[in-house]
Each structure stands twice: as structure tokens, then as C-alpha cells.
Write a protein that holds these residues in place. Structure first.
Motif, PDB file in Angstrom:
ATOM      1  N   UNK A   2      12.266  18.019  -4.811  1.00 29.51           N
ATOM      2  CA  UNK A   2      12.984  16.771  -5.613  1.00 29.51           C
ATOM      3  C   UNK A   2      11.951  15.431  -4.978  1.00 29.51           C
ATOM      4  N   UNK A   3      11.854  14.471  -6.043  1.00 31.41           N
ATOM      5  CA  UNK A   3      11.300  13.302  -5.731  1.00 31.41           C
ATOM      6  C   UNK A   3      12.160  12.482  -4.715  1.00 31.41           C
ATOM      7  N   UNK A   4      11.543  11.784  -3.725  1.00 29.03           N
ATOM      8  CA  UNK A   4      12.229  11.138  -2.609  1.00 29.03           C
ATOM      9  C   UNK A   4      12.171   9.489  -3.068  1.00 29.03           C
ATOM     10  N   UNK A   5      13.166   8.754  -2.608  1.00 29.67           N
ATOM     11  CA  UNK A   5      13.303   7.326  -2.995  1.00 29.67           C
ATOM     12  C   UNK A   5      12.622   6.967  -1.756  1.00 29.67           C
ATOM     13  N   UNK A   6      11.806   5.923  -1.834  1.00 34.86           N
ATOM     14  CA  UNK A   6      10.927   5.207  -1.049  1.00 34.86           C
ATOM     15  C   UNK A   6      11.019   3.831  -1.103  1.00 34.86           C
ATOM     16  N   UNK A   7      11.636   3.064   0.055  1.00 37.91           N
ATOM     17  CA  UNK A   7      11.891   1.595  -0.042  1.00 37.91           C
ATOM     18  C   UNK A   7      11.476   1.131   1.341  1.00 37.91           C
ATOM     19  N   UNK A   8      11.652  -0.375   1.469  1.00 43.40           N
ATOM     20  CA  UNK A   8      11.008  -0.980   2.790  1.00 43.40           C
ATOM     21  C   UNK A   8      11.563  -0.117   4.065  1.00 43.40           C
ATOM     22  N   UNK A   9      10.694   0.087   4.668  1.00 48.73           N
ATOM     23  CA  UNK A   9      10.597   0.841   6.072  1.00 48.73           C
ATOM     24  C   UNK A   9      10.565   2.400   5.898  1.00 48.73           C
ATOM     25  N   UNK A  10      10.644   2.959   4.638  1.00 53.08           N
ATOM     26  CA  UNK A  10      10.189   4.380   4.461  1.00 53.08           C
ATOM     27  C   UNK A  10       8.863   4.650   4.775  1.00 53.08           C
ATOM     28  N   UNK A  11       8.979   6.015   5.247  1.00 52.75           N
ATOM     29  CA  UNK A  11       7.475   6.475   5.608  1.00 52.75           C
ATOM     30  C   UNK A  11       6.867   7.178   4.440  1.00 52.75           C
ATOM     31  N   UNK A  12       5.556   6.984   4.353  1.00 53.62           N
ATOM     32  CA  UNK A  12       4.817   7.731   3.333  1.00 53.62           C
ATOM     33  C   UNK A  12       4.065   8.726   3.778  1.00 53.62           C
ATOM     34  N   UNK A  13       3.618   9.757   3.198  1.00 54.78           N
ATOM     35  CA  UNK A  13       2.793  10.908   3.316  1.00 54.78           C
ATOM     36  C   UNK A  13       1.492  10.856   2.412  1.00 54.78           C
ATOM     37  N   UNK A  14       0.538  10.810   3.179  1.00 56.40           N
ATOM     38  CA  UNK A  14      -0.926  10.987   2.384  1.00 56.40           C
ATOM     39  C   UNK A  14      -0.901  12.193   1.552  1.00 56.40           C
ATOM     40  N   UNK A  15      -1.486  11.955   0.340  1.00 57.19           N
ATOM     41  CA  UNK A  15      -1.342  12.865  -0.815  1.00 57.19           C
ATOM     42  C   UNK A  15      -0.252  13.112  -1.571  1.00 57.19           C
ATOM     43  N   UNK A  16       0.774  12.322  -1.248  1.00 62.29           N
ATOM     44  CA  UNK A  16       1.847  12.330  -2.217  1.00 62.29           C
ATOM     45  C   UNK A  16       1.753  11.472  -3.419  1.00 62.29           C
ATOM     46  N   UNK A  17       2.482  12.004  -4.383  1.00 54.94           N
ATOM     47  CA  UNK A  17       2.321  11.150  -5.816  1.00 54.94           C
ATOM     48  C   UNK A  17       3.266   9.972  -6.049  1.00 54.94           C
ATOM     49  N   UNK A  18       2.864   9.076  -6.105  1.00 53.29           N
ATOM     50  CA  UNK A  18       3.839   7.729  -6.428  1.00 53.29           C
ATOM     51  C   UNK A  18       4.114   7.697  -8.047  1.00 53.29           C
ATOM     52  N   UNK A  19       5.510   7.705  -8.384  1.00 52.74           N
ATOM     53  CA  UNK A  19       5.933   8.304  -9.875  1.00 52.74           C
ATOM     54  C   UNK A  19       6.314   6.827 -10.550  1.00 52.74           C
ATOM     55  N   UNK A  20       7.106   6.056 -10.117  1.00 47.70           N
ATOM     56  CA  UNK A  20       7.453   4.922 -10.962  1.00 47.70           C
ATOM     57  C   UNK A  20       7.703   3.565 -10.597  1.00 47.70           C
ATOM     58  N   UNK A  21       7.036   3.344  -9.429  1.00 48.39           N
ATOM     59  CA  UNK A  21       7.198   1.831  -8.746  1.00 48.39           C
ATOM     60  C   UNK A  21       5.876   1.511  -8.192  1.00 48.39           C
ATOM     61  N   UNK A  22       5.578   0.060  -7.769  1.00 47.45           N
ATOM     62  CA  UNK A  22       4.540  -0.157  -7.111  1.00 47.45           C
ATOM     63  C   UNK A  22       4.913  -0.170  -5.757  1.00 47.45           C
ATOM     64  N   UNK A  23       4.197   0.334  -4.807  1.00 50.26           N
ATOM     65  CA  UNK A  23       4.563   0.205  -3.272  1.00 50.26           C
ATOM     66  C   UNK A  23       3.523  -0.465  -2.758  1.00 50.26           C
ATOM     67  N   UNK A  24       3.736  -1.250  -1.706  1.00 47.77           N
ATOM     68  CA  UNK A  24       2.876  -1.790  -0.633  1.00 47.77           C
ATOM     69  C   UNK A  24       3.339  -1.295   0.709  1.00 47.77           C
ATOM     70  N   UNK A  25       2.098  -1.105   1.401  1.00 45.46           N
ATOM     71  CA  UNK A  25       2.808  -0.339   2.561  1.00 45.46           C
ATOM     72  C   UNK A  25       1.524  -0.582   3.619  1.00 45.46           C
ATOM     73  N   UNK A  26       1.824  -0.446   4.937  1.00 46.63           N
ATOM     74  CA  UNK A  26       0.747  -0.518   6.033  1.00 46.63           C
ATOM     75  C   UNK A  26       0.425   0.745   6.513  1.00 46.63           C
ATOM     76  N   UNK A  27      -0.948   0.808   6.345  1.00 43.85           N
ATOM     77  CA  UNK A  27      -1.516   2.507   6.880  1.00 43.85           C
ATOM     78  C   UNK A  27      -1.210   2.571   8.566  1.00 43.85           C
TER      79      UNK A  27
END
Length: 767
Positions: A315-340
């Protein structure tokens, strides 16, 4: 100087005999620390004592009859010249990519060599041309039983067969030359000897035939040409099948985009940079429909992210401020800014790919005795062919037939299927598991997984969520429960204590403003509400004693740790009690039931108190459970089980589980745990889904089963076919076709593993 690692593409690898020959050459070089040759990927994995030795190693490899695609360094960082690796080739149009190797931890950018041809890509035109040239030689033989005499003259037969023998079949002569040069045997030697014997015998009969006698019946040009055509066709089909086996790993590699949108300051704004130029700490942006370039932490934005192809999370996961992102995952419906949080080389996706490649390279335990058999296989076949020649020749006096029977032995015995049996299954099985978030770290896991009897589980963070949550609360004043809980959350917002996380998880967006925050070491926290200047405390029962308070008579009884909220002004009073408990993971019960249904015995090993461990064990239906266990006690439990002859797996996630994970016959770690646990485990579940313990064991068993099926076919084929050919029941043409079909069959059987999914494995386990 530390060893430097290279992974370089090599062309000219045809079979396991070639692998053994090349590894023998490499091991004889003084500057080579370790050397492994991968038949499936057509690569050699080297560790050299110094980087300067690379040119000498390449020269020795090429002197042995193989070709190396040498790295061309194009980078702004000198470190990249010390450690390079070539990615597997999968398509003719793609350049060879040189990337950093996996063992050293220094971050090194990718390097690309443009215009390099793929290694050992099998073109189809030689196969087609060989078949077209051989067809006129075959057709007259097919129609001869029906009374048609369309046999070509010896000259035309020679003209058609010669290009097939010495032009299209030149690769086999080159391979045979280098095999003899290195005093070893390989498939090329068998093919070259067999077809040359048939071709040479035909030329001899043609030239020595009496005047006016055509000698048609004693010419075997069609046998030599068709054998070479069938072998070329088999190699082409085999290469196509092997390319498909690596598609799962290639699909993972393609999840990582080549560019990332990076913030370059107010003057430049957002700019697309090559991923090799992006470093940890940079500010990145990903838009809807784009894949996340690098691991990182969300700085702003809110979006659903699909990690299915990266971790297996369905299932898709909700990502917001403080959430960790995995390389290769597909962003679905919002613009995310993140620190590598990592550069390309250190991203989770690249590490996963390298780990899977290393695991695929390793040889399963069964492969060790296969290698020993392959080392003596060709000499034994040559002896059998010689005995066939002499036996038929002296017994019947028909040396032409004797030569053809010997040729059939040489052709049918080509050990391609034997060499492909294990690596083909490993590449498909391990790659398919990786696509679904299951990392099998080495080939030995396959045997270990098939022998397990007992699975021991850690509790905290494995069967439970690993963090306390508020399970109950009791209010002792007329104040609203929501208001009091908001005050408790405000008191905990600056605390680093593990229990404070439970309040922060449940906290609302707006909390009361506090001042004078104070940590009371080992007891709790205190602060003042700015709205009414009241002092509050939150913590253990020691705060009650310090404030002169006692436990209320109507205090409820709940499991878990108690946290007391005390209002000090205008006078001390207990206003609320919160109970915090580590909750059982939602997937734990299903995982336990599934494993028990499959016949495994389960044990729960925990350092927690007896009451808590008993509650978790009873809730999950685990009869064998142990509490207050230190890491040494867990280790001793496993050792005692092993001394009783039981094969044991340990499932855990923490540093304290690392000794037990290492001691167990098979360690299974959750990726949500510590790096130490992941490092010593043989299996890692990348999305932390406990149900995938059963799925991981299933794919390991399935891969091992396919290996044995392949070996059974390869050995059985040779055991039956070689005697049949030696006794004269197989012609060289039929032998060539059967040999090619055998190799394709082995690879096709391995490709069945591509249909495996965790869902199918779990459904099968529930039946």
C-alpha cells in the motif's frame, strides 16, 4: 595498502570449464588476493593487492583467450580510479557502466564508458547464416527415403560447409586453442574436435575417391555444418534466456532516475543535476509521478509514496515532514522537498543491488562438487570418445562410422547445462526475492532454509512494534481529558526518553506553550504553563512520593508502564495516569500462524519481564517462551538446541540480537532494526513485514529445489546420452540439437522462479 576491488566484464566465457580455466589463471597471479568468475553475468570479481596490478591482470586474462572491457575513468574525484565495477549487460544499445564496488565504504561516483559494446551479446545473424548454408546439405537427406536424389556434388557440399566450419565456427577454434594452451578442456574443444573430425573425414573421402566415383555416401559435411549450426543456435537461445534471468535485478537498477532536481540557491533555483553529482545533505525536490532519486528525509510537503517495487510494501505510504524516503520509490500525488541522506553509491537501492549481485555470484554448497566434476569432465569425455573411435573401428572395420560415433560423444557431452544449472537458478531466485523486499545475502542460505526446524523470535521490535504506545488512561479531576492529555504531550515534547515518543505520536497539532522545561533525571519532566503560570510534572511514581501524594484507592489495573501527571499549583494533586505498552505488531499473529501451519516450532526469547513476555506469547500462541534473557542467554539457548541436532533460525532486529543471529544456522533480520543485526543475518526483510519470514524461506527452498532439478536433468542427460552416442545410437546432428536443447531447458526451468511472489507463497502456506 588495502585491497582494491574490481568487477569487470569478460567475453569468451562459454561454460563452467571456461570459468574454472579463468579462475585458475587469476589465482596464479601474485597480486590477485581473491578472484571469482560469474558465468551468468560474464564478469570477473577481483580483489587486487594494489591498483597498479590491474593492467597485468588484464594482460594475463587476454593471454588466456578472454577479452576484458577495461574501465575508462571520467570523474572529478581521484578516488574513483582505485575501485571500479562494471554493471551487467542487458541490452545491446546500452553502454557499459563502470560503478563503484560494494565492499569498501568510501563514496565514489559512477563512471561511464561511452560506446563500449555489450559483453558476449549473441547476435542472431551468424545463427541464421549457418542454418541457411546447412539447409541445402540437410534437405537431400530428408527426401532421399522418398526416392528423390537431390544430393549436391562434393564441391558444392564443401563450398557450403567450409564457411560454417571455419568462419562462423571460428569462435570454437579460438576457445579450443586457448584451452589447450592452458592445459585444460572446455566445450569449445569438444565441438572443435568433433566437427573437425567429421569435416576432415569428408574432405579425405572426397579427395581420395577413385576417378568417376562421387563418394556421396561417405561425405559428412552436413553433420559438421549442422552440429555447428545447432550449437550456435543453442548458445543464442541460452544467452537470450540468461539475459531474462537478470531482468529482475535490472528492473531494480532502473528504478533510480539518472537526474535529481536540486536547489542551487536563490539565484539559480531548482536545477536538474546528474545523480553522480548529488551529495548527501543537498536539498532535493520530487514532483508527482517521479521516482525518488536518493534516500532522504522530508523537509516540506505531503504526499503518498509507492514503495512496492523497492521494499515490497503493497500500500502507498503517507510521507510528510520528518518521514524517511527510499530511493527508487514512486511519488504519487504531492510535491516533496527533502534532504538527501546519502549519495548515489550509498543509497539503499544501490546497496541492495550490490548485495544481490554478490549473493548471485557466490556458489551454492552443491556447486562445489559440481565444480570438481566439471574439472575432470572434459578429459573423461575425450577418453570415452577415443575408446568409442577405437572400439567401433576395430570391431566393425568401418572407421568412418567410428569417427561419427566419436563425434557424437564429443558433441552430446558439452557441459553447458551442468554449468548453468546452479547460477541460472541463483540469479532468478535471488533477484525475484529482492524485487519483493527479501534479501538473501548468500547462496548458503538456500541449504540453511531448507533444513530449519526451530525459529526463535526476539520480542521487542520484532514481534512487537518496539515503541510504547498509550494503551489506557484514567482521569482524577473534573478537567477535560483532552485538555489534560494536551498538557501531558506539551511536557513531553522536548524529552528524549523512549516513553515520551508515545505522547508525541498521539499529540495534536496545537499544544499549550510551556516555559521552564526541566528533566528530572530518572524520574520525569517538569514545566510551567504560560497561560496560567501553573507548574506541572509528568513521570514515575517517585514524583508522587516527592510531592507527598499517594496512589488513589480507585486506581485501575492495566498492563504496561504507568506515567503520572501531577499539577503542583496551587497545591499538588494527581490529575491523570497513563499506561504505556509496547503493542504487538499487526502482522505478528498471521506470521506465527503461517509458520506453525508449515510445521516449524517457534520460540520467543526476550529480555523483558516475565509477565509481559507471557502476555505476548499467549496472544500469539507461542508455547515456548523465555523472559529476562541477556544476549548471552539467547546465545546459549540456540547452542543447546543445535547440540540436540536441531537446525535453528533466529529472527531479530536489535544490537542485542546480533550474537544470536550470528550463532543461528540462519539469521533473519528486519530492516527496521539496527545495522549490526542486518550485517550478521543471512536474510533481511527490507520492509519489516514479519509474514515475509515464511515467504523468504519459501523462495529459498524453491530456488534450491530448482537447482537440484537442473542438476538432475543435466547429469541425467549426460549419463544417458553419452553411452547412447558411444554405442552408435545418436548421430552428430541429433547430438548437437539435443545438447543445445538441454542448456535451454535448464535456463527455462530457472525462469519459472520469475512467477514467484510473496502472495503466492503465503497463500500456499495457508492451504
Amino acid at each position: 595498502m588495502d585491497n582494491v576491488e574490481y568487477v569487470l566484464p569478460v567475453s569468451g566465457l562459454r561454460c563452467m570449464s571456461c570459468v574454472a580455466r579463468l579462475e585458475k589463471v587469476l589465482h596464479q597471479l601474485p597480486d590477485v588476493a581473491t578472484a571469482q568468475v560469474d558465468l551468468m553475468a560474464k564478469q570477473m570479481h577481483l580483489q587486487l593487492n594494489n591498483a597498479e596490478a590491474l593492467s597485468g591482470v588484464i594482460a594475463a586474462v587476454e593471454a588466456a583467450g578472454f577479452q576484458v572491457v577495461q574501465p575508462m575513468v571520467e570523474t572529478d574525484e581521484p578516488a574513483a580510479t582505485e575501485k571500479l565495477a562494471a554493471t551487467p549487460q542487458t541490452a545491446a544499445s546500452q553502454p557499459t557502466t563502470i560503478q563503484p564496488a560494494a565492499i569498501q565504504t568510501t563514496a565514489i561516483p559512477s563512471v561511464t564508458r561511452q560506446g563500449a559494446a555489450p559483453v558476449d551479446e549473441e547476435p542472431f545473424w551468424p545463427v541464421l547464416l549457418a542454418l541457411l548454408l546447412s539447409l541445402p546439405l540437410l534437405l537431400p537427406m530428408l527426401v532421399m527415403p522418398f526416392g528423390f536424389d537431390w544430393m549436391l556434388s562434393p564441391l558444392w557440399q564443401w563450398l557450403l560447409a567450409t564457411p560454417v566450419q571455419f568462419w562462423l565456427g571460428a569462435r570454437f577454434y579460438r576457445g579450443a586453442f586457448y584451452a589447450l594452451k592452458n592445459r585444460s578442456g572446455n566445450m569449445d574443444l569438444l565441438v572443435a574436435l568433433g566437427t573437425s573430425a567429421a569435416y576432415g573425414l569428408s574432405v579425405w573421402h572426397w579427395l581420395s575417391a577413385p576417378a568417376g566415383h562421387s563418394g556421396h555416401a561417405e561425405l559428412y559435411f552436413e553433420s559438421a555444418a549442422l552440429v555447428l549450426s545447432f550449437v550456435l543456435l543453442g548458445k543464442y537461445l541460452e544467452q537470450r534466456a540468461k539475459t531474462q534471468t537478470r531482468s529482475a535485478l535490472q528492473a531494480l537498477a532502473e528504478l533510480q532516475p539518472a537526474q535529481a532536481r536540486v536547489w542551487q540557491g536563490d539565484s539559480a533555483g531548482w536545477q536538474l543535476l546528474a545523480l553522480t553529482q548529488v551529495r548527501a545533505g543537498m536539498h532535493l525536490q520530487v514532483k508527482p509521478g517521479e521516482r525518488i532519486a536518493l534516500d532522504g528525509v522530508v523537509l516540506s510537503g505531503r504526499s503518498q509514496v509507492d514503495e512496492a517495487l523497492v521494499s515490497g510494501e503493497s500500500l502507498p505510504l503517507l510521507k510528510e515532514v520528518g518521514s524517511k524516503l527510499r530511493s527508487g520509490a514512486l511519488n504519487l500525488d504531492g510535491v516533496l522537498e527533502y534532504q538527501a541522506s546519502s549519495a548515489l553509491h550509498d543509497s539503499q537501492l544501490q546497496q541492495l543491488i550490490r548485495q544481490v549481485e554478490q549473493a548471485q555470484l557466490q556458489k551454492a554448497p552443491v556447486q562445489q562438487w559440481v565444480d570438481r566434476i566439471a574439472a575432470v569432465f572434459v578429459p573423461v569425455v575425450l577418453v570415452i570418445a577415443l575408446l568409442t573411435l577405437l572400439g567401433h573401428g576395430f570391431y566393425s572395420g568401418d572407421w568412418a562410422v567410428a569417427i561419427l560415433n566419436a563425434v557424437a560423444v564429443l558433441v552430446i557431452a558439452c557441459p553447458c547445462a551442468l554449468g548453468l544449472a546452479t547460477p541460472a537458478a541463483l540469479v532468478v531466485g535471488l533477484g525475484q526475492a529482492a524485487r519483493h523486499g527479501i534479501l538473501l545475502k548468500n547462496a548458503a542460505v538456500l541449504d540453511q532454509a531448507s533444513q530449519l526446524q526451530l525459529l526463535a523470535f526476539d520480542k521487542t521490535g520484532t514481534l512487537t512494534q518496539g515503541m510504547p504506545q498509550i494503551s489506557a488512561r484514567q482521569i482524577f479531576t473534573a478537567q477535560a481529558e483532552a485538555e489534560l492529555f494536551s498538557i501531558a504531550c506539551a511536557l513531553q515534547q522536548h524529552s528524549e526518553h523512549p516513553l515520551a515518543k508515545a505522547f508525541r505520536l498521539d499529540a495534536s497539532a496545537a499544544l499549550p506553550v510551556i516555559t521552564g522545561f526541566q528533566v528530572i533525571a530518572g524520574v520525569g519532566v517538569a514545566a510551567t504553563l504560560t497561560s496560567n503560570d501553573q507548574r506541572w510534572q509528568l513521570g514515575s511514581a517517585q514524583l508522587l512520593q516527592a510531592a507527598g501524594l499517594t496512589l488513589p484507592a480507585d486506581l485501575q489495573s492495566h498492563d504496561g508502564s504507568q506515567v503520572f501527571l501531577i499539577q503542583l499549583d496551587p497545591q499538588p494533586q494527581l490529575v491523570a495516569v497513563f499506561w504505556l505498552q509496547d503493542q504487538i505488531r499487526p502482522d505478528s499473529a498471521a506470521a506465527v500462524q503461517l509458520l506453525q501451519a508449515q510445521g516449524y516450532q517457534l520460540a520467543l526469547l526476550s529480555g523483558d519481564n516475565a509477565r509481559t513476555v507471557a502476555q505476548v506469547a499467549d496472544a500469539l500462541g507461542i508455547a515456548d517462551y523465555h523472559s529476562a534473557m541477556t544476549p548471552a542467554a539467547k546465545l546459549e539457548y540456540l547452542q543447546q538446541a543445535q547440540q540436540r541436532g536441531r537446525k535453528v533460525a533466529m529472527v531479530g532486529d536489535g544490537i542485542n540480537d546480533a550474537p544470536a543471529l550470528a550463532q543461528a544456522d540462519l539469521g533473519i533480520a528486519l530492516a527496521s532494526g539496527t545495522e549490526v543485526a542486518a550485517a550478521v543475518a543471512g536474510i533481511q526483510l527490507l520492509d519489516g513485514d514479519l509474514r515475509k519470514v515464511a515467504a523468504a524461506l519459501d523462495i529459498a527452498r524453491a530456488t534450491r529445489r530448482v537447482i537440484w532439478q537442473n542438476l538432475g536433468w543435466a547429469f541425467g542427460f549426460n549419463l544417458l546420452a553419452i553411452p547412447a552416442a558411444a554405442l552408435g545410437y545418436l548421430s552428430p546432428v541429433i547430438a548437437g540439437g539435443a545438447m543445445a536443447l538441454s542448456s535451454v531447458l535448464v535456463v527455462s526451468n530457472a525462469l519459472r522462479l520469475k512467477r514467484w511472489t510473496p502472495q503466492l507463497a503465503l497463500a500456499k502456506g495457508q492451504q
